[in-house]
Structure formats: C-alpha cells, structure tokens
Design a protein around this motif. Sequence first.
Motif, PDB file in Angstrom:
ATOM      1  N   ARG A 366     -21.948  26.417 -56.264  1.00 36.69           N
ATOM      2  CA  ARG A 366     -20.617  25.952 -55.870  1.00 36.69           C
ATOM      3  C   ARG A 366     -20.233  26.490 -54.495  1.00 36.69           C
ATOM      4  O   ARG A 366     -19.656  25.767 -53.669  1.00 36.69           O
ATOM      5  N   ALA A 367     -20.569  27.744 -54.215  1.00 40.92           N
ATOM      6  CA  ALA A 367     -20.263  28.336 -52.914  1.00 40.92           C
ATOM      7  C   ALA A 367     -20.984  27.597 -51.789  1.00 40.92           C
ATOM      8  O   ALA A 367     -20.405  27.348 -50.721  1.00 40.92           O
ATOM      9  N   ARG A 368     -22.244  27.213 -52.039  1.00 37.79           N
ATOM     10  CA  ARG A 368     -23.008  26.473 -51.021  1.00 37.79           C
ATOM     11  C   ARG A 368     -22.375  25.108 -50.755  1.00 37.79           C
ATOM     12  O   ARG A 368     -22.281  24.663 -49.604  1.00 37.79           O
ATOM     13  N   VAL A 369     -21.942  24.438 -51.817  1.00 39.30           N
ATOM     14  CA  VAL A 369     -21.307  23.125 -51.665  1.00 39.30           C
ATOM     15  C   VAL A 369     -20.027  23.252 -50.844  1.00 39.30           C
ATOM     16  O   VAL A 369     -19.753  22.447 -49.945  1.00 39.30           O
ATOM     17  N   ARG A 370     -19.248  24.271 -51.131  1.00 44.47           N
ATOM     18  CA  ARG A 370     -17.966  24.439 -50.448  1.00 44.47           C
ATOM     19  C   ARG A 370     -18.119  24.858 -48.991  1.00 44.47           C
ATOM     20  O   ARG A 370     -17.195  24.677 -48.206  1.00 44.47           O
ATOM     21  N   GLU A 371     -19.265  25.404 -48.641  1.00 43.73           N
ATOM     22  CA  GLU A 371     -19.513  25.752 -47.237  1.00 43.73           C
ATOM     23  C   GLU A 371     -19.529  24.520 -46.348  1.00 43.73           C
ATOM     24  O   GLU A 371     -19.277  24.606 -45.145  1.00 43.73           O
ATOM     25  N   ASN A 372     -19.823  23.366 -46.937  1.00 39.84           N
ATOM     26  CA  ASN A 372     -19.907  22.116 -46.169  1.00 39.84           C
ATOM     27  C   ASN A 372     -18.575  21.361 -46.106  1.00 39.84           C
ATOM     28  O   ASN A 372     -18.501  20.274 -45.539  1.00 39.84           O
ATOM     29  N   ILE A 373     -17.527  21.937 -46.720  1.00 37.53           N
ATOM     30  CA  ILE A 373     -16.213  21.302 -46.702  1.00 37.53           C
ATOM     31  C   ILE A 373     -15.408  21.840 -45.522  1.00 37.53           C
ATOM     32  O   ILE A 373     -15.417  23.037 -45.234  1.00 37.53           O
ATOM     33  N   THR A 374     -14.701  20.956 -44.831  1.00 36.51           N
ATOM     34  CA  THR A 374     -13.881  21.355 -43.690  1.00 36.51           C
ATOM     35  C   THR A 374     -12.521  21.858 -44.175  1.00 36.51           C
ATOM     36  O   THR A 374     -11.782  21.134 -44.847  1.00 36.51           O
ATOM     37  N   TYR A 375     -12.212  23.113 -43.852  1.00 33.05           N
ATOM     38  CA  TYR A 375     -10.941  23.708 -44.245  1.00 33.05           C
ATOM     39  C   TYR A 375      -9.993  23.910 -43.064  1.00 33.05           C
ATOM     40  O   TYR A 375      -8.806  24.149 -43.243  1.00 33.05           O
ATOM     41  N   THR A 376     -10.523  23.866 -41.831  1.00 33.14           N
ATOM     42  CA  THR A 376      -9.688  24.044 -40.651  1.00 33.14           C
ATOM     43  C   THR A 376     -10.050  22.976 -39.627  1.00 33.14           C
ATOM     44  O   THR A 376     -11.150  22.419 -39.653  1.00 33.14           O
ATOM     45  N   ILE A 377      -9.121  22.689 -38.735  1.00 36.16           N
ATOM     46  CA  ILE A 377      -9.392  21.756 -37.646  1.00 36.16           C
ATOM     47  C   ILE A 377      -8.994  22.406 -36.326  1.00 36.16           C
ATOM     48  O   ILE A 377      -8.119  23.275 -36.280  1.00 36.16           O
ATOM     49  N   LYS A 378      -9.655  22.001 -35.254  1.00 40.37           N
ATOM     50  CA  LYS A 378      -9.320  22.510 -33.934  1.00 40.37           C
ATOM     51  C   LYS A 378      -8.072  21.778 -33.440  1.00 40.37           C
ATOM     52  O   LYS A 378      -7.991  20.554 -33.492  1.00 40.37           O
ATOM     53  N   THR A 379      -7.121  22.521 -32.951  1.00 37.18           N
ATOM     54  CA  THR A 379      -5.883  21.923 -32.457  1.00 37.18           C
ATOM     55  C   THR A 379      -5.270  22.814 -31.388  1.00 37.18           C
ATOM     56  O   THR A 379      -5.481  24.027 -31.399  1.00 37.18           O
ATOM     57  N   ASN A 380      -4.525  22.199 -30.489  1.00 41.12           N
ATOM     58  CA  ASN A 380      -3.842  22.980 -29.455  1.00 41.12           C
ATOM     59  C   ASN A 380      -2.330  22.917 -29.645  1.00 41.12           C
ATOM     60  O   ASN A 380      -1.562  23.055 -28.692  1.00 41.12           O
ATOM     61  N   ILE A 381      -1.894  22.708 -30.896  1.00 39.58           N
ATOM     62  CA  ILE A 381      -0.472  22.544 -31.163  1.00 39.58           C
ATOM     63  C   ILE A 381       0.347  23.749 -30.700  1.00 39.58           C
ATOM     64  O   ILE A 381       1.477  23.618 -30.221  1.00 39.58           O
ATOM     65  N   LEU A 382      -0.190  24.945 -30.798  1.00 42.13           N
ATOM     66  CA  LEU A 382       0.556  26.143 -30.418  1.00 42.13           C
ATOM     67  C   LEU A 382       0.765  26.240 -28.916  1.00 42.13           C
ATOM     68  O   LEU A 382       1.685  26.929 -28.454  1.00 42.13           O
ATOM     69  N   ALA A 383      -0.092  25.552 -28.153  1.00 47.83           N
ATOM     70  CA  ALA A 383       0.037  25.610 -26.696  1.00 47.83           C
ATOM     71  C   ALA A 383       1.352  25.009 -26.216  1.00 47.83           C
ATOM     72  O   ALA A 383       1.867  25.358 -25.154  1.00 47.83           O
ATOM     73  N   GLY A 384       1.927  24.111 -26.995  1.00 49.30           N
ATOM     74  CA  GLY A 384       3.165  23.457 -26.581  1.00 49.30           C
ATOM     75  C   GLY A 384       4.405  23.981 -27.270  1.00 49.30           C
ATOM     76  O   GLY A 384       5.472  23.400 -27.153  1.00 49.30           O
ATOM     77  N   VAL A 385       4.292  25.112 -28.008  1.00 53.78           N
ATOM     78  CA  VAL A 385       5.418  25.660 -28.740  1.00 53.78           C
ATOM     79  C   VAL A 385       6.081  26.754 -27.924  1.00 53.78           C
ATOM     80  O   VAL A 385       5.424  27.674 -27.428  1.00 53.78           O
ATOM     81  N   SER A 386       7.415  26.673 -27.777  1.00 51.08           N
ATOM     82  CA  SER A 386       8.164  27.721 -27.076  1.00 51.08           C
ATOM     83  C   SER A 386       9.531  27.864 -27.722  1.00 51.08           C
ATOM     84  O   SER A 386      10.262  26.894 -27.877  1.00 51.08           O
ATOM     85  N   PHE A 387       9.865  29.100 -28.144  1.00 54.79           N
ATOM     86  CA  PHE A 387      11.168  29.373 -28.730  1.00 54.79           C
ATOM     87  C   PHE A 387      12.168  29.866 -27.684  1.00 54.79           C
ATOM     88  O   PHE A 387      13.348  30.021 -27.965  1.00 54.79           O
TER      89      PHE A 387
END
Length: 397
Positions: A366-387
């Motif tokens: 099961r661990a090997r199977v789950r290694e092939n699942i995508t859990y994160t994506i590359k994004t630059n959303i934080l680059a445009g955030v300003s409080f």
Amino acid sequence: MKINVAVFYGCRSVEHEVSIISAVQAMRSINRQKYDITPVYVDKNGEMFTGEKLFDIENYRNLPELIKTCRKVYFARQGDKVLMKSAEQKLFGKQKDVSIDVAFPVVHGTNCEDGTIQGLFEFLNLPYVGCDIVSSAVGMDKAVFKDVLKNAGLPVLDCMSFGAKEYMANKQDYAKQISEKIGFPLIVKPINLGSSVGITKVNSEKELDSAISLAFSFTDRILVEHAITKLREINCSVVGDYDSQEASVCEEPIANDEILSYKDKYMGGGKNSGGSKGMASLGRKIPADLTKDKEKEIRELACKIFKAIGANGVVRIDFMIDEATDTVYANEINTIPGSLAFYLWEATGVKYTALIDKLIDLAFKRARVRENITYTIKTNILAGVSFGSKGTKGAKI
C-alpha cells in the motif's frame, strides 16, 4: 538488514487490556530472523512507552511498576525516516533514536482502532499494517457499516440509531418508535465498541431504558436492532487488500448466555489453561458445522464485505444465521480482530508467523502504491499575497 517493526497497543479504550494480550501474542510470533521488534505500549492517557520488559505478559500484572522500567517516547519524521525518540532525556547519556520501517497496530476499540492511530501513521507517512483511516472508521461505527453494506446490496438487519441527548429529551417517544419499528426481543449496543461491551438483549419494554442507559455509559450514540430468536453466530476472517482477498474457515463461537459476552471472549482461559489467551481461548467449533454450500456462501460474503469497506490486512467478520429462514446477515466487522484471528488461519493451514509476514507485505504494498499519488502541486500563489503593514485588513489575494 532486518525490518524494524513497531508494534503499537493499549491506548485509551475499554478494550485496553485485550489489546495487550493480542499484541504480546503477536510479538511472540513474529519471525525474529526477519524483523526487529519495537514494542510501543500506549497507556490510557495516550503516552507511549518502550522497553524490553513489555514482551512478557506476566509483567503487565503490575502496570505502574512496569512503566517505571520503560522509556517514554514519541515519533517524528526526519527526512526520509520516521524516528522513535526519547520524550525525556536522562542526565547522563543521550538515548539513541530508533528508525522505524513499519507500524503494526494491534489495538482494539475507540480512540485507536477507529482510524485515530491510523491518522498518526498517515501524518508521519509511515507504512502501517491493516485498514486505513476510512475503512477503520466505517468498521467501527456499526450504523455506518450497515449503511455501506446496504448500499452494496449485502444483507444486514434493519436498525435504529440515536444519540444520548435526543433520547433523554423524549424517552417515551423513542420507546414507542423502537417497539413499533424493531419489536421485541431486541439488542441494544454502543455504536462504536467491540468485545461485546455494553450490549444487552431486551425482551420487553420495561427492560429497555436500563439497557439503553448502560449502552450510553460507554458512548454517546447507540444502535437498536431486532434480536434473532433462532440464532447461530458464525465468524470468518479475511486477509488481503482491494485487489485480492482470501477467506478463512468459519468458526462457531460458544456462548454461556444468550449473548457472547466479554467474559466468554476473553476470560475463558481460567486457571487450568494458564489464564486468558484472548480470543484464542474462546470456546468454539472450528470448522463450524455448516453445509458446504452455506460455508461457501459465508466465505464469499465475507470477501465482498471486506472489499465493500475498502479493508486491508486481516479482519474478522461476525455473521448471524436466522435458522427460522436460513438467512445469513452480516453483524459487524473487526478491523483489528482479537488475537488477529490467528486461530482461524492456523485452522485454514496458515501459520501465525506466515500470517504476520503477509500483513507486513500488504503494508509495504500500500505504501508503494501511495508513493505514486500526487499530494502536492507546484504553485506560486504565495508570491502574490500581501497583508501590508496593518495586518489582514488590507489583504489582497
């Protein structure tokens, strides 16, 4: 190099002591030529301990003294490893961290078998034996389990389930509904406990309130279902995963009363047999005295149930046969069965050591199977955030 297996057991559960028995049995049967064993006893407060004396069941007769000889630990991921670390450093000499390859939970009941401890392993990204969070939770909640099986077209008895507050607010109305919809005799049980804890057979309305009160003393939700008068209880174990399942021979447990009690299950060892051996000490017929067709029906049904909830590892499914109609109903599933149901597999021709090997192999698969699942994506959303300098008031996203 040996695989380091951390065996987790105990936990904050009414089945705490039963878990200890099952875990010590398992640790005694694991192949020490292939695996290093790290016992992880979880006390009723959720604190974790390890130590050599945890391997001996005799030492658990005095738990406070046993804990004094153990090391308090916690688990953390560092890089590509999960390490067992000392929670308390001694004045002289640093305790060595232990790298854990796979977790083997041998826990029973709420706050552990219900997906709680599986969530810890998922968070650590640590391979673990047995059902995942969802299938563990479904298996623990008897009402949800019934709903899943109904949706899959599998046979279960109708039931009512409700919470403590709603019952206390209108006892008379619930008593009327139960009498009309379920009828007597009936069974009252906590919705999320095993080992027959808090279960009562009720033969008349005057017995109903006390049975419900008992069940509510263990949980905040209960289940009421009709009691089969001409009842045979049959159990069957399944091992595998979603891809492949295998059913064991069937057993017929022998109760000393109308309901197979906690005492029947776990306290039947007695003095002559050296004390309780968990579910392995229960009076039973193995194989059960069934026709070939009926045994085939139950074993096939067991595999369908296993797949319907997405189970993994080894489970035991408890069935009921209504002898008046010769109808089989699924009663409940034990996602981490007492004694890991090893006695059923030995009767099927599979040694306990081989069963444990299979369970660990399934965990790594099961661990090997789950290694092939995508859990994160590359994004630059934080680059445009300003409080801005005034906090969140002028935030732009």
